[in-house]
Structure formats: C-alpha cells, structure tokens
Write an enzyme that holds these catalytic residues in place. Structure first.
Site, mmCIF file in Angstrom:
data_model
loop_
_atom_site.group_PDB
_atom_site.id
_atom_site.type_symbol
_atom_site.label_atom_id
_atom_site.label_comp_id
_atom_site.label_asym_id
_atom_site.label_seq_id
_atom_site.Cartn_x
_atom_site.Cartn_y
_atom_site.Cartn_z
ATOM 1 N N GLU A 12 -26.428 7.532 14.117
ATOM 2 C CA GLU A 12 -25.022 7.339 14.510
ATOM 3 C C GLU A 12 -24.210 6.649 13.425
ATOM 4 O O GLU A 12 -23.439 5.720 13.690
ATOM 5 C CB GLU A 12 -24.937 6.548 15.826
ATOM 6 C CG GLU A 12 -25.640 7.200 16.998
ATOM 7 C CD GLU A 12 -25.034 8.545 17.382
ATOM 8 O OE1 GLU A 12 -23.813 8.713 17.210
ATOM 9 O OE2 GLU A 12 -25.790 9.428 17.834
ATOM 10 N N LYS A 15 -23.735 11.064 9.567
ATOM 11 C CA LYS A 15 -24.392 12.109 8.770
ATOM 12 C C LYS A 15 -23.759 13.486 8.988
ATOM 13 O O LYS A 15 -23.550 14.246 8.040
ATOM 14 C CB LYS A 15 -25.883 12.205 9.107
ATOM 15 C CG LYS A 15 -26.743 11.091 8.590
ATOM 16 C CD LYS A 15 -28.222 11.410 8.750
ATOM 17 C CE LYS A 15 -28.610 11.772 10.164
ATOM 18 N NZ LYS A 15 -28.380 10.671 11.136
ATOM 19 N N LYS A 35 -30.244 22.287 10.656
ATOM 20 C CA LYS A 35 -30.619 21.122 11.455
ATOM 21 C C LYS A 35 -32.041 21.364 11.948
ATOM 22 O O LYS A 35 -32.270 22.139 12.877
ATOM 23 C CB LYS A 35 -29.657 20.950 12.635
ATOM 24 C CG LYS A 35 -29.917 19.709 13.473
ATOM 25 C CD LYS A 35 -29.479 18.442 12.753
ATOM 26 C CE LYS A 35 -29.643 17.214 13.664
ATOM 27 N NZ LYS A 35 -29.162 15.976 13.011
ATOM 28 N N THR A 39 -31.870 16.535 18.851
ATOM 29 C CA THR A 39 -32.350 15.830 20.040
ATOM 30 C C THR A 39 -31.174 15.354 20.880
ATOM 31 O O THR A 39 -30.060 15.162 20.387
ATOM 32 C CB THR A 39 -33.225 14.619 19.662
ATOM 33 O OG1 THR A 39 -32.432 13.658 18.963
ATOM 34 C CG2 THR A 39 -34.390 15.045 18.784
ATOM 35 N N GLU A 108 -29.663 18.672 7.297
ATOM 36 C CA GLU A 108 -29.302 17.393 7.908
ATOM 37 C C GLU A 108 -30.441 16.842 8.743
ATOM 38 O O GLU A 108 -30.909 17.477 9.687
ATOM 39 C CB GLU A 108 -28.053 17.531 8.794
ATOM 40 C CG GLU A 108 -27.604 16.184 9.335
ATOM 41 C CD GLU A 108 -26.603 16.292 10.473
ATOM 42 O OE1 GLU A 108 -26.456 15.299 11.212
ATOM 43 O OE2 GLU A 108 -25.989 17.345 10.638
ATOM 44 N N GLY A 109 -30.899 15.652 8.394
ATOM 45 C CA GLY A 109 -31.995 15.024 9.114
ATOM 46 C C GLY A 109 -31.577 14.452 10.452
ATOM 47 O O GLY A 109 -30.441 14.609 10.903
ATOM 48 N N ALA A 110 -32.530 13.782 11.087
ATOM 49 C CA ALA A 110 -32.301 13.120 12.379
ATOM 50 C C ALA A 110 -32.571 11.633 12.186
ATOM 51 O O ALA A 110 -33.694 11.244 11.858
ATOM 52 C CB ALA A 110 -33.216 13.700 13.450
ATOM 53 N N GLY A 111 -31.553 10.799 12.368
ATOM 54 C CA GLY A 111 -31.758 9.372 12.155
ATOM 55 C C GLY A 111 -32.018 9.058 10.695
ATOM 56 O O GLY A 111 -31.435 9.654 9.795
ATOM 57 N N GLY A 169 -20.477 6.771 5.676
ATOM 58 C CA GLY A 169 -20.227 7.773 6.695
ATOM 59 C C GLY A 169 -19.007 7.545 7.548
ATOM 60 O O GLY A 169 -18.468 8.498 8.117
#
Length: 235
Positions: A12, A15, A35, A39, A108-111, A169
């Site tokens: 959050e 990104k 992506k 999640t 784009e990653g997650a976290g 960001g």
C-alpha cells in the site's frame, strides 16, 4: 531494458500507480504489465494490472497470472485457498513471452521484495534473477522509509540484482519535514538515484490527465522529463 520489475519496500505504498505512470510515460511503446499474483480481490473485480491499463492507456497489455481471494502474502493466500501458488519460473516465462512482442514489460510484485510466493519461500527477487531484470523500488515518502529502502536495495545487491533507482509512490501535496529531507537522503540510503515521485491521489485523476502529467513525475530513465529532484511538486 525490456523487462522491469517493480517492487516496493512494503504494501500500500503506490506500486500500482508508479507502474501506471511508467507505462504512461512510455506511451509511444508497446507496453505490457504483468501481475504475477493478485490477492484480496474476488473473481471478476478489476485488479492492479487492469488499473494500470485504465490509467496508462490502450497501448498497455494487462496480464494477471493468479488471483487469491484473501489479502495476504501470495504464498499464504494460495495455501489457504487450496490453490496452486505462482512459481518464479512461471513469472519469468510469462514475462519473457510478453517481451517477445512488447517493447517494455513491467512486472509488478505484491508487497515487498521478499514476500513469499510459495511454500518453499520463493520471492519476486527469485523471479527477477531468472529474468536477469532490474528492479525498480517504490518507497513511501515519510519517516521509516530510509531504513526500509536501504534494506530492500541491500537485499537486491546481495542477490546480484540491479536497482536502477527509487520512486516515491505517494508524495503529499504538503510534505512534512521528513518527506522533504528524504528527497535528498533516499538516494544515499538506497545507493541508487531517486527517479521521481508520484503525487498523492494521482490514481484518482481522470486517465487523460494522468497520462498527460505522468512524464513530469519521472526521470528520463523511466520515460519521463523530470530532470532533477529539485523539490516535491504535484506535476
């Protein structure tokens, strides 16, 4: 730079909006956004890749490899849902396939960088190594960002990965003292240049305005026209 991985120092922190800004800045190129694991969304709800395409424009191809309903780390979310996790080689294969007919692929990653994607502890960094891709780091503006950014870029270097730079960001319209100082301090902590900042709330702009303004937020290395980090601005 055919494939660029976009990771963050946490979750959050902007990104998706940074990814959209980079895609918009390269408006004259064929861009794909990948992506690997979405999640926290129900089937059919628009995800991060779709949001990038909405903001950046019709030249963007949006691809999502897997979706897990709970807002958790991808590995945990996959296990709890009884679904197969996304493996690093699957991310690399998908990105390389997209790279065959796109000028730029944004993954784009997650976290954060080392969030687990499966039960073996695989991370976005493992996928980046398979792709031999540079990793752009997205960081928050305020207190705590210097340490988190330094840890992230240190982890990249320890794995032999290249970090072209850092992007803030979500820069507040009226940044506090810490955010203002971090403009100078982030490149030192990261050991990599500051390549821009996206103003807070940019994702709420009409897409046409977002596309027009995005290049002013980013350095030329990311397709933008911001020449030097001479102080926060809304673009």
């Amino acid at each position: 730079m055919t494939i660029l991985v976009v990771s963050g120092t946490g979750t959050e922190i902007g990104k998706t909006i940074v990814t959209a800004a980079v895609a918009a800045a390269f408006r004259d190129r064929r861009v794909a956004v990948l992506k690997p694991a979405q999640t926290g969304l129900a089937p059919g709800a628009p995800g991060d890749a779709a949001e990038v395409a909405r903001l950046a424009g019709g030249h963007v191809t949006a691809v999502e490899l897997a979706r897990f309903p709970e807002p958790l780390a991808p590995g945990t979310a996959a296990r709890r849902a009884g679904l197969a996790p996304v493996r690093p080689y699957e991310i690399a294969e998908a990105a390389q396939k997209l790279a065959a007919d796109h000028d730029l692929v944004l993954v784009e990653g997650a976290g954060g960088l080392l969030v687990r994607f499966d039960g073996e502890g695989s991370t976005l960094a493992d996928a980046a190594r398979l792709m031999a891709a540079p990793v752009l780091v997205v960081a928050p503006a305020g207190l705590g960002t210097l340490n988190a950014t330094a840890l992230t870029t240190e982890a990249l270097r320890a794995r032999g990965l290249t970090c072209p730079g850092v992007v803030v960001g979500s820069m507040p319209a009226e940044p506090d003292l810490a955010a203002r100082c971090n403009i100078d301090d982030l490149p030192v902590s990261a050991g990599a240049p500051l390549l821009g900042w996206v103003p807070a709330g940019a994702g709420a702009l009409p897409p046409a305005d977002f596309r027009t303004r995005a290049p002013s937020w980013l350095a030329p290395e990311l397709g933008g026209n911001r020449r030097a980090p001479n102080g926060p601005a809304s673009g």
